[in-house]
Design a protein around this motif. Structure first.
Motif, PDB file in Angstrom:
ATOM      1  N   SER A 220       7.304  -6.636   5.790  1.00  0.00           N
ATOM      2  CA  SER A 220       7.444  -5.989   7.100  1.00  0.00           C
ATOM      3  C   SER A 220       6.464  -4.844   7.324  1.00  0.00           C
ATOM      4  O   SER A 220       6.071  -4.574   8.449  1.00  0.00           O
ATOM      5  CB  SER A 220       8.885  -5.484   7.292  1.00  0.00           C
ATOM      6  OG  SER A 220       9.230  -4.545   6.285  1.00  0.00           O
ATOM      7  N   ASN A 221       6.051  -4.179   6.258  1.00  0.00           N
ATOM      8  CA  ASN A 221       5.128  -3.051   6.396  1.00  0.00           C
ATOM      9  C   ASN A 221       3.668  -3.457   6.201  1.00  0.00           C
ATOM     10  O   ASN A 221       2.780  -2.604   6.191  1.00  0.00           O
ATOM     11  CB  ASN A 221       5.465  -1.952   5.373  1.00  0.00           C
ATOM     12  CG  ASN A 221       6.726  -1.199   5.720  1.00  0.00           C
ATOM     13  OD1 ASN A 221       7.134  -1.153   6.875  1.00  0.00           O
ATOM     14  ND2 ASN A 221       7.368  -0.620   4.721  1.00  0.00           N
ATOM     15  N   GLY A 222       3.419  -4.751   6.036  1.00  0.00           N
ATOM     16  CA  GLY A 222       2.075  -5.198   5.704  1.00  0.00           C
ATOM     17  C   GLY A 222       1.011  -4.783   6.690  1.00  0.00           C
ATOM     18  O   GLY A 222      -0.009  -4.197   6.313  1.00  0.00           O
ATOM     19  N   ARG A 223       1.209  -5.065   7.966  1.00  0.00           N
ATOM     20  CA  ARG A 223       0.212  -4.746   8.977  1.00  0.00           C
ATOM     21  C   ARG A 223       0.070  -3.228   9.150  1.00  0.00           C
ATOM     22  O   ARG A 223      -1.042  -2.697   9.167  1.00  0.00           O
ATOM     23  CB  ARG A 223       0.589  -5.399  10.308  1.00  0.00           C
ATOM     24  CG  ARG A 223      -0.297  -5.046  11.491  1.00  0.00           C
ATOM     25  CD  ARG A 223      -1.725  -5.508  11.319  1.00  0.00           C
ATOM     26  NE  ARG A 223      -2.501  -5.261  12.543  1.00  0.00           N
ATOM     27  CZ  ARG A 223      -3.807  -5.372  12.643  1.00  0.00           C
ATOM     28  NH1 ARG A 223      -4.522  -5.742  11.588  1.00  0.00           N
ATOM     29  NH2 ARG A 223      -4.432  -5.131  13.772  1.00  0.00           N
ATOM     30  N   GLY A 224       1.188  -2.530   9.276  1.00  0.00           N
ATOM     31  CA  GLY A 224       1.134  -1.085   9.468  1.00  0.00           C
ATOM     32  C   GLY A 224       0.472  -0.368   8.317  1.00  0.00           C
ATOM     33  O   GLY A 224      -0.375   0.512   8.502  1.00  0.00           O
ATOM     34  N   ASN A 225       0.843  -0.724   7.091  1.00  0.00           N
ATOM     35  CA  ASN A 225       0.240  -0.095   5.912  1.00  0.00           C
ATOM     36  C   ASN A 225      -1.245  -0.411   5.811  1.00  0.00           C
ATOM     37  O   ASN A 225      -2.045   0.428   5.395  1.00  0.00           O
ATOM     38  CB  ASN A 225       0.951  -0.555   4.645  1.00  0.00           C
ATOM     39  CG  ASN A 225       2.340   0.042   4.500  1.00  0.00           C
ATOM     40  OD1 ASN A 225       2.784   0.823   5.329  1.00  0.00           O
ATOM     41  ND2 ASN A 225       3.043  -0.342   3.455  1.00  0.00           N
ATOM     42  N   SER A 226      -1.619  -1.633   6.202  1.00  0.00           N
ATOM     43  CA  SER A 226      -3.030  -2.022   6.160  1.00  0.00           C
ATOM     44  C   SER A 226      -3.858  -1.206   7.141  1.00  0.00           C
ATOM     45  O   SER A 226      -4.973  -0.782   6.837  1.00  0.00           O
ATOM     46  CB  SER A 226      -3.174  -3.514   6.466  1.00  0.00           C
ATOM     47  OG  SER A 226      -2.529  -4.296   5.488  1.00  0.00           O
TER      48      SER A 226
ATOM     49  N   PRO B 292      -1.354   7.116   3.532  1.00  0.00           N
ATOM     50  CA  PRO B 292       0.111   7.122   3.648  1.00  0.00           C
ATOM     51  C   PRO B 292       0.627   5.764   4.100  1.00  0.00           C
ATOM     52  O   PRO B 292       0.002   5.095   4.915  1.00  0.00           O
ATOM     53  CB  PRO B 292       0.368   8.198   4.705  1.00  0.00           C
ATOM     54  CG  PRO B 292      -0.887   8.249   5.522  1.00  0.00           C
ATOM     55  CD  PRO B 292      -1.997   7.965   4.553  1.00  0.00           C
ATOM     56  N   THR B 293       1.762   5.358   3.545  1.00  0.00           N
ATOM     57  CA  THR B 293       2.388   4.095   3.921  1.00  0.00           C
ATOM     58  C   THR B 293       3.880   4.301   4.131  1.00  0.00           C
ATOM     59  O   THR B 293       4.451   5.279   3.653  1.00  0.00           O
ATOM     60  CB  THR B 293       2.172   3.029   2.825  1.00  0.00           C
ATOM     61  OG1 THR B 293       2.659   3.531   1.574  1.00  0.00           O
ATOM     62  CG2 THR B 293       0.686   2.679   2.677  1.00  0.00           C
ATOM     63  N   GLY B 294       4.511   3.379   4.843  1.00  0.00           N
ATOM     64  CA  GLY B 294       5.936   3.511   5.147  1.00  0.00           C
ATOM     65  C   GLY B 294       6.778   3.649   3.886  1.00  0.00           C
ATOM     66  O   GLY B 294       6.768   2.760   3.038  1.00  0.00           O
ATOM     67  N   SER B 295       7.500   4.767   3.757  1.00  0.00           N
ATOM     68  CA  SER B 295       8.335   5.048   2.583  1.00  0.00           C
ATOM     69  C   SER B 295       7.553   4.918   1.279  1.00  0.00           C
ATOM     70  O   SER B 295       8.105   4.567   0.240  1.00  0.00           O
ATOM     71  CB  SER B 295       9.557   4.105   2.545  1.00  0.00           C
ATOM     72  OG  SER B 295      10.371   4.304   3.676  1.00  0.00           O
TER      73      SER B 295
ATOM     74  N   ILE C 212      -0.449  -3.019  -0.594  1.00  0.00           N
ATOM     75  CA  ILE C 212      -1.671  -3.564   0.006  1.00  0.00           C
ATOM     76  C   ILE C 212      -2.727  -3.791  -1.068  1.00  0.00           C
ATOM     77  O   ILE C 212      -2.976  -2.931  -1.907  1.00  0.00           O
ATOM     78  CB  ILE C 212      -2.221  -2.612   1.088  1.00  0.00           C
ATOM     79  CG1 ILE C 212      -1.157  -2.339   2.152  1.00  0.00           C
ATOM     80  CG2 ILE C 212      -3.484  -3.199   1.724  1.00  0.00           C
ATOM     81  CD1 ILE C 212      -0.631  -3.582   2.843  1.00  0.00           C
ATOM     82  N   SER C 213      -3.340  -4.979  -1.021  1.00  0.00           N
ATOM     83  CA  SER C 213      -4.467  -5.299  -1.889  1.00  0.00           C
ATOM     84  C   SER C 213      -5.708  -5.485  -1.027  1.00  0.00           C
ATOM     85  O   SER C 213      -5.599  -5.664   0.186  1.00  0.00           O
ATOM     86  CB  SER C 213      -4.187  -6.580  -2.685  1.00  0.00           C
ATOM     87  OG  SER C 213      -3.029  -6.440  -3.485  1.00  0.00           O
TER      88      SER C 213
END
Length: 273
Positions: free
Chosen positions: A193-199, A122-125, A130-131
């Motif tokens: 902005s969601n890079g770290r959280g999604n990772s 799961p990722t924000g919205s 992410i690669s």
């Protein structure tokens, strides 16, 4: 069924003969892109579907389809047994951070399975974005360790981590990636902005899945610290594309030892309001 029985929109297709107008797809949509019409669910004007697939997955009659998340690409959940509470607790508690690895490298097939699971997190919205970069070459992993040590030696952490540096320099102990044969990194666009959280979400999925393949993992914290530095040479080492940045990393390999106990944590602290 002829086309008259289909309610077609830009993204959504509704089978009117199957649809029972229960409204579950509308209530479950996180972006509010659906409304109930005379013949069933309809798309609202200027809708912004995030391709989460909830509308298709929740329909009890398989009556709705979505171009962004086609029903043909979804898997029937009833085909898989669910863990009970005890099994789920054991599964989660059994996961350990592995810091001792066998010499054996992980095959590309197994590494691919890991990142393929990671992309499903799961990722924000449902922004995803992410690669992954998978390091198979042990020599490149060793270069990353040496580079991390050099960067720490020049950083504000050098005094607090002098024991770690000494063990590496004098004793030849890999205190950064713990002798892991492989490294997996998550990358995202700079400024995302969601890079770290999604990772973190993606690599957490990877970590939980790894034991099912007989693999162990551990977050590469010191490496991440150095990779995140402005102008980090890690970007050149791994040929990170311009405009991308390393957002998270885990070491991967076959555990050298087997844990026979489920370790406890600090006592639960919780406040109910």
């Amino acid at each position: 069924m002829n086309l008259e029985g289909m309610n077609k929109m830009d993204l959504i297709t509704v089978n009117e003969e199957r649809c029972i107008k229960c409204g579950q797809c509308i209530k479950e949509c996180p972006s509010y892109v659906l409304k109930m019409g005379e013949k069933g669910p309809e798309e609202v004007e200027n809708s912004n579907c995030i391709a989460c697939g909830h509308c298709v997955a929740v329909c009890p009659k398989d009556a709705i389809d979505n171009k962004k998340t086609p029903v043909a690409e979804q898997i029937d959940a009833k085909d898989f047994p669910k863990l009970n509470a005890e099994q789920a607790e054991h599964f989660l508690r059994a996961r350990r951070s592995i810091r001792s690895y066998k010499e054996k490298s992980v095959s590309r097939e197994e590494l691919t399975k890991l990142v393929d699971i990671a992309r499903l997190a799961p990722t924000g919205s449902n922004s995803q974005g992410i690669s992954f970069i998978v390091v198979e070459d042990r020599k490149v992993v060793e270069k990353a360790v040496e580079l991390t040590i050099r960067m720490i030696e020049k950083s504000p952490l050098k005094d607090s981590l002098k024991g770690l540096i000494r063990m590496y320099r004098e004793d030849g102990v890999d205190t950064i990636l713990r002798g892991a044969p492989n490294l997996i990194m998550a990358t995202a666009d700079k400024g995302y902005s969601n890079g770290r959280g999604n990772s973190i979400s993606c690599l957490t999925y990877l970590e939980l899945f790894a034991p099912s393949l007989g693999l162990g993992t551990c977050w590469a914290g010191f490496f991440e610290y150095c990779a995140a530095m402005k102008g980090s040479p890690m970007l050149k080492l791994f040929n990170i594309p311009e405009g991308k940045t390393i957002t998270a990393a885990v070491m991967v390999g076959y555990p050298k030892y087997t844990y026979k106990k489920l370790v406890d944590r600090n006592p639960l602290e919780v406040t109910y309001i």
